[in-house]
Write an enzyme that holds these catalytic residues in place. Structure first.
Site, PDB file in Angstrom:
ATOM      1  N   LYS A  84       0.863  -1.186   0.000  1.00  0.00           N
ATOM      2  CA  LYS A  84       0.000   0.000   0.000  1.00  0.00           C
ATOM      3  C   LYS A  84       0.898   1.234   0.000  1.00  0.00           C
ATOM      4  CE  LYS A  84      -4.377   0.966   2.346  1.00  0.00           C
ATOM      5  NZ  LYS A  84      -5.037   0.803   3.645  1.00  0.00           N
TER       6      LYS A  84
HETATM    7  O1  G3P Z   1      -8.796   1.837   4.600  1.00  0.00           O
HETATM    8  C1  G3P Z   1      -8.764   3.200   4.976  1.00  0.00           C
HETATM    9  C2  G3P Z   1      -9.617   3.454   6.135  1.00  0.00           C
HETATM   10  O2  G3P Z   1      -9.161   2.711   7.219  1.00  0.00           O
HETATM   11  C3  G3P Z   1      -9.765   4.857   6.544  1.00  0.00           C
HETATM   12  O3  G3P Z   1     -10.898   4.893   7.315  1.00  0.00           O
HETATM   13  O4  G3P Z   1     -12.479   5.782   8.933  1.00  0.00           O
HETATM   14  O5  G3P Z   1     -10.003   6.261   9.174  1.00  0.00           O
HETATM   15  O6  G3P Z   1     -11.328   7.343   7.382  1.00  0.00           O
HETATM   16  P1  G3P Z   1     -11.199   6.151   8.261  1.00  0.00           P
END
Ligand code: G3P
Length: 216
Positions: A84
């Site tokens: 990633k």
């Molecule tokens: O895969 C990316 C994700 O984990 C981001 O999520 O909720 O931190 O914006 P969030």
């Protein structure tokens, strides 16, 4: 649309795998910290054994050589590792180099269709727009999913749109309808997707009627 789990927590991954719905896992440094830290390499190795599909391992280096060093080490851990890489100029360069070496990548922190288009051109296999984080700043995150799915279809680009930052069940339905190839979902949201109040009350009624009939 494939379903990935967005976590670095082994028990959560075992749960989703036991439901028969797990097709991949995405991790990132924040999820790794939330899971309690330790050796990222050992966690990834364990996740790769449980997961029947791609497992994303994120680099933290911000320069090309650093990204390549970290990514090559991740790729040696298991055949289903996807490195990633955050969207940036060095990130594009690193993804092109990984592609030439046969290492699959997931371009993360995508917030516009143009960023996603560039990442696909550079050779990333998975393109990850963060829907919830765009919604957080009053922009429609799902628009990026829809635009990229359409662009990849029109131009026959092989990269897959991975809807990330899924905060609630409606995001998952909307991502599927917008043409996302994959959604990566926290276990909490997956559990919400399982439930419906009418299912719960229906099960309770069937149980009560069954017991009443057995007593008759
Ligand atoms: O895969 C990316 C994700 O984990 C981001 O999520 O909720 O931190 O914006 P969030």
């Amino acid at each position: 649309m494939k379903i990935f789990l967005d976590t670095a927590d082994i028990e959560e991954i075992r749960t989703a795998a036991s439901w028969g719905i797990l097709e991949g896992v995405t991790t990132n440094p924040s999820l790794y910290a939330k899971a309690g830290g330790g050796s990222y390499e050992s966690i990834l190795t364990e996740i790769c054994k449980i997961t029947p599909g791609p497992v994303s391992a994120e680099v933290v280096a911000e320069d090309v050589e650093g990204m390549l060093k970290e990514g090559r080490a991740f790729a040696k851990l298991a055949s289903n590792i996807y490195v990633k890489v955050p969207m940036s100029e060095p990130g594009l360069q690193a993804m092109a180099r990984f592609k030439a070496e046969g290492i699959k990548t997931n371009c993360t922190l995508i917030f516009s269709a143009n960023q996603g288009l560039l990442a696909a051109k550079a050779g990333a296999s998975l393109i990850s727009p963060f829907v919830g984080r765009l919604d957080d700043i009053n922009q429609d995150g799902m628009t990026v999913i829809r635009e990229l799915a359409e662009i990849f279809a029109i131009h026959d680009l092989k990269a897959e749109v991975l809807a990330a930052s899924m905060r609630h069940p409606l995001h998952v339905t909307q991502a599927a309808l917008a043409g996302a190839h994959i959604a990566t979902i926290p276990l909490k949201v997956l559990k919400q997707m399982v439930r419906h109040p009418l299912t719960d009350s229906g099960i309770a009624t069937f149980r009560a009627d069954w017991e009443k009939a057995r007593r008759a």
